[in-house]
Scaffold this motif. Sequence first.
Motif, PDB file in Angstrom:
ATOM      1  N   ASP A  70      57.207  54.829  15.708  1.00  0.00           N
ATOM      2  CA  ASP A  70      56.246  54.848  15.924  1.00  0.00           C
ATOM      3  C   ASP A  70      56.986  55.603  17.230  1.00  0.00           C
ATOM      4  OD1 ASP A  70      54.617  53.136  15.264  1.00  0.00           O
ATOM      5  OD2 ASP A  70      54.413  51.103  17.170  1.00  0.00           O
ATOM      6  N   GLU A  71      55.638  56.755  17.530  1.00  0.00           N
ATOM      7  CA  GLU A  71      55.640  57.318  18.298  1.00  0.00           C
ATOM      8  C   GLU A  71      55.023  58.567  19.763  1.00  0.00           C
ATOM      9  OE1 GLU A  71      54.310  61.594  16.117  1.00  0.00           O
ATOM     10  OE2 GLU A  71      55.842  61.515  14.645  1.00  0.00           O
ATOM     11  N   VAL A  72      55.558  57.617  20.839  1.00  0.00           N
ATOM     12  CA  VAL A  72      55.413  57.749  22.158  1.00  0.00           C
ATOM     13  C   VAL A  72      55.404  59.329  22.418  1.00  0.00           C
ATOM     14  CG1 VAL A  72      55.385  56.948  24.082  1.00  0.00           C
ATOM     15  CG2 VAL A  72      55.708  55.449  22.059  1.00  0.00           C
ATOM     16  N   THR A  73      53.750  59.539  23.118  1.00  0.00           N
ATOM     17  CA  THR A  73      54.059  60.731  23.292  1.00  0.00           C
ATOM     18  C   THR A  73      53.147  60.591  25.139  1.00  0.00           C
ATOM     19  OG1 THR A  73      51.331  60.925  22.809  1.00  0.00           O
ATOM     20  CG2 THR A  73      53.577  62.248  21.526  1.00  0.00           C
ATOM     21  N   LEU A  74      53.275  61.804  25.936  1.00  0.00           N
ATOM     22  CA  LEU A  74      52.663  61.662  27.211  1.00  0.00           C
ATOM     23  C   LEU A  74      51.504  62.913  27.628  1.00  0.00           C
ATOM     24  CD1 LEU A  74      55.484  62.073  30.037  1.00  0.00           C
ATOM     25  CD2 LEU A  74      54.563  60.416  29.536  1.00  0.00           C
ATOM     26  N   GLY A  75      50.513  62.013  27.948  1.00  0.00           N
ATOM     27  CA  GLY A  75      49.680  62.919  28.353  1.00  0.00           C
ATOM     28  C   GLY A  75      49.472  64.170  29.161  1.00  0.00           C
ATOM     29  N   LYS A  76      48.612  64.987  28.643  1.00  0.00           N
ATOM     30  CA  LYS A  76      48.587  66.688  29.704  1.00  0.00           C
ATOM     31  C   LYS A  76      48.708  66.709  30.985  1.00  0.00           C
ATOM     32  CE  LYS A  76      46.226  69.856  26.707  1.00  0.00           C
ATOM     33  NZ  LYS A  76      46.389  68.954  25.106  1.00  0.00           N
ATOM     34  N   LYS A  77      48.054  65.753  31.510  1.00  0.00           N
ATOM     35  CA  LYS A  77      48.376  65.188  33.524  1.00  0.00           C
ATOM     36  C   LYS A  77      49.274  64.835  33.615  1.00  0.00           C
ATOM     37  CE  LYS A  77      45.896  63.211  36.756  1.00  0.00           C
ATOM     38  NZ  LYS A  77      44.801  62.588  37.300  1.00  0.00           N
ATOM     39  N   ALA A  78      49.787  63.944  32.761  1.00  0.00           N
ATOM     40  CA  ALA A  78      51.193  63.376  33.351  1.00  0.00           C
ATOM     41  C   ALA A  78      52.412  64.256  32.494  1.00  0.00           C
ATOM     42  CB  ALA A  78      51.910  62.195  32.352  1.00  0.00           C
ATOM     43  N   GLN A  79      52.383  65.305  31.627  1.00  0.00           N
ATOM     44  CA  GLN A  79      53.467  66.049  32.035  1.00  0.00           C
ATOM     45  C   GLN A  79      53.405  67.371  31.877  1.00  0.00           C
ATOM     46  OE1 GLN A  79      52.411  68.780  27.619  1.00  0.00           O
ATOM     47  NE2 GLN A  79      51.907  65.876  26.932  1.00  0.00           N
ATOM     48  N   GLU A  80      52.903  66.812  33.532  1.00  0.00           N
ATOM     49  CA  GLU A  80      52.643  68.526  35.035  1.00  0.00           C
ATOM     50  C   GLU A  80      53.518  67.475  36.297  1.00  0.00           C
ATOM     51  OE1 GLU A  80      48.575  69.977  34.871  1.00  0.00           O
ATOM     52  OE2 GLU A  80      49.221  70.297  32.592  1.00  0.00           O
ATOM     53  N   MET A  81      53.481  66.567  36.100  1.00  0.00           N
ATOM     54  CA  MET A  81      53.797  65.436  37.443  1.00  0.00           C
ATOM     55  C   MET A  81      54.638  65.308  37.695  1.00  0.00           C
ATOM     56  SD  MET A  81      52.251  62.247  36.756  1.00  0.00           S
ATOM     57  CE  MET A  81      50.711  61.029  36.289  1.00  0.00           C
ATOM     58  N   ALA A  82      55.473  65.861  39.000  1.00  0.00           N
ATOM     59  CA  ALA A  82      57.098  66.210  39.773  1.00  0.00           C
ATOM     60  C   ALA A  82      57.787  64.602  39.238  1.00  0.00           C
ATOM     61  CB  ALA A  82      56.323  66.418  40.956  1.00  0.00           C
ATOM     62  N   LEU A  83      56.935  63.701  38.511  1.00  0.00           N
ATOM     63  CA  LEU A  83      57.952  62.629  38.588  1.00  0.00           C
ATOM     64  C   LEU A  83      58.471  62.946  37.725  1.00  0.00           C
ATOM     65  CD1 LEU A  83      57.937  59.494  39.725  1.00  0.00           C
ATOM     66  CD2 LEU A  83      56.312  58.970  37.934  1.00  0.00           C
TER      67      LEU A  83
ATOM     68  N   TYR B  23      68.739  55.058  19.397  1.00  0.00           N
ATOM     69  CA  TYR B  23      68.504  54.772  18.776  1.00  0.00           C
ATOM     70  C   TYR B  23      66.718  55.309  19.456  1.00  0.00           C
ATOM     71  CZ  TYR B  23      67.765  51.336  22.926  1.00  0.00           C
ATOM     72  OH  TYR B  23      68.473  51.345  23.922  1.00  0.00           O
ATOM     73  N   ILE B  24      66.615  56.504  19.674  1.00  0.00           N
ATOM     74  CA  ILE B  24      65.707  56.377  19.902  1.00  0.00           C
ATOM     75  C   ILE B  24      65.618  58.545  19.520  1.00  0.00           C
ATOM     76  CG2 ILE B  24      64.431  55.060  22.150  1.00  0.00           C
ATOM     77  CD1 ILE B  24      65.165  57.433  23.956  1.00  0.00           C
ATOM     78  N   SER B  25      64.723  58.883  19.322  1.00  0.00           N
ATOM     79  CA  SER B  25      64.908  60.537  18.987  1.00  0.00           C
ATOM     80  C   SER B  25      63.825  61.143  19.957  1.00  0.00           C
ATOM     81  CB  SER B  25      64.236  60.819  17.397  1.00  0.00           C
ATOM     82  OG  SER B  25      64.469  62.057  17.673  1.00  0.00           O
ATOM     83  N   VAL B  26      63.970  61.983  20.702  1.00  0.00           N
ATOM     84  CA  VAL B  26      63.045  63.020  21.950  1.00  0.00           C
ATOM     85  C   VAL B  26      63.321  63.910  21.587  1.00  0.00           C
ATOM     86  CG1 VAL B  26      62.485  63.260  24.121  1.00  0.00           C
ATOM     87  CG2 VAL B  26      63.637  61.395  23.670  1.00  0.00           C
ATOM     88  N   ASP B  27      61.527  64.463  21.413  1.00  0.00           N
ATOM     89  CA  ASP B  27      61.677  66.674  21.287  1.00  0.00           C
ATOM     90  C   ASP B  27      60.378  66.646  21.853  1.00  0.00           C
ATOM     91  OD1 ASP B  27      60.469  68.520  19.928  1.00  0.00           O
ATOM     92  OD2 ASP B  27      59.291  67.946  18.550  1.00  0.00           O
ATOM     93  N   GLY B  28      60.594  67.151  23.073  1.00  0.00           N
ATOM     94  CA  GLY B  28      59.746  67.330  24.109  1.00  0.00           C
ATOM     95  C   GLY B  28      59.007  66.274  25.051  1.00  0.00           C
ATOM     96  N   THR B  29      58.102  66.517  24.901  1.00  0.00           N
ATOM     97  CA  THR B  29      56.789  64.872  25.727  1.00  0.00           C
ATOM     98  C   THR B  29      56.542  64.168  24.576  1.00  0.00           C
ATOM     99  OG1 THR B  29      55.223  66.159  25.222  1.00  0.00           O
ATOM    100  CG2 THR B  29      56.436  66.346  27.636  1.00  0.00           C
ATOM    101  N   LYS B  30      57.322  63.778  23.156  1.00  0.00           N
ATOM    102  CA  LYS B  30      57.127  62.829  22.373  1.00  0.00           C
ATOM    103  C   LYS B  30      58.705  62.766  22.131  1.00  0.00           C
ATOM    104  CE  LYS B  30      56.861  64.014  17.520  1.00  0.00           C
ATOM    105  NZ  LYS B  30      56.872  64.685  16.583  1.00  0.00           N
ATOM    106  N   VAL B  31      58.405  61.215  22.043  1.00  0.00           N
ATOM    107  CA  VAL B  31      59.360  60.086  21.471  1.00  0.00           C
ATOM    108  C   VAL B  31      58.962  59.685  20.424  1.00  0.00           C
ATOM    109  CG1 VAL B  31      58.916  58.672  23.210  1.00  0.00           C
ATOM    110  CG2 VAL B  31      61.424  58.289  22.427  1.00  0.00           C
ATOM    111  N   THR B  32      60.301  59.114  19.883  1.00  0.00           N
ATOM    112  CA  THR B  32      59.857  58.187  17.879  1.00  0.00           C
ATOM    113  C   THR B  32      60.877  57.428  18.168  1.00  0.00           C
ATOM    114  OG1 THR B  32      59.415  60.263  17.274  1.00  0.00           O
ATOM    115  CG2 THR B  32      60.026  58.000  15.816  1.00  0.00           C
ATOM    116  N   PHE B  33      60.233  55.787  18.157  1.00  0.00           N
ATOM    117  CA  PHE B  33      61.505  55.271  17.860  1.00  0.00           C
ATOM    118  C   PHE B  33      61.899  54.478  16.924  1.00  0.00           C
ATOM    119  CE2 PHE B  33      61.672  49.879  18.298  1.00  0.00           C
ATOM    120  CZ  PHE B  33      62.608  50.324  18.895  1.00  0.00           C
TER     121      PHE B  33
END
Length: 203
Positions: free
Chosen positions: A139-152, A167-177
Amino acid sequence: MSKRHSAKYKIDRRLGENIWGRPKSPVNRREYGPGQHGQRRKGKVSDFGLQLRAKQKLKGYYGDVTEKQFKRAYSEAARQKGDTSQNLIGLLERRLDALVYRAKFAPTIFAARQLVSHGHVFVNGVRCNIASRQVKPGDEVTLGKKAQEMALVAEAQALPERDLPDYISVDGTKVTFVRVPTLDEVPYPVKMEPNLVVEFYSR
């Protein structure tokens, strides 16, 4: 949705351990428990007390997981083949909010839950606001555009206190389980004892 009404760091002080490994934890300054009797010498803890403590520590680590949800995860782990304690860790790490936290999209597990429940997280391109959703390997999990700009999110990715697990692979704002982890692969800042949790529920 369950909501935490009490201060989350009280869990740290009650257990006497910095369960999230956060530098702001009051345990770093005061190792004794909260309240006027917190500094009293502790008596011997019974087997039941040790099991309850292990359960509270593991449940507390994953944020606002209710007792009902946690017990359901145990029941599911007991039904699966293999070691129940390893199965339980696998089920907890497959929660969507846990994956968002592991990928360093949020500074705390509580913030990760909020990101999901506010609709900022997509699973395989589809918006999902259920924090307890179980992700599957691939499964690929990504952040929405608004979230990508959050200071958090920027703050979380700059945190030095957490490493990305294998056990996870992260590529920018996309993570693969990639796969369901075993207990020794999960980067807990303190020792977790799921075997005692299994003993607690199987009494």
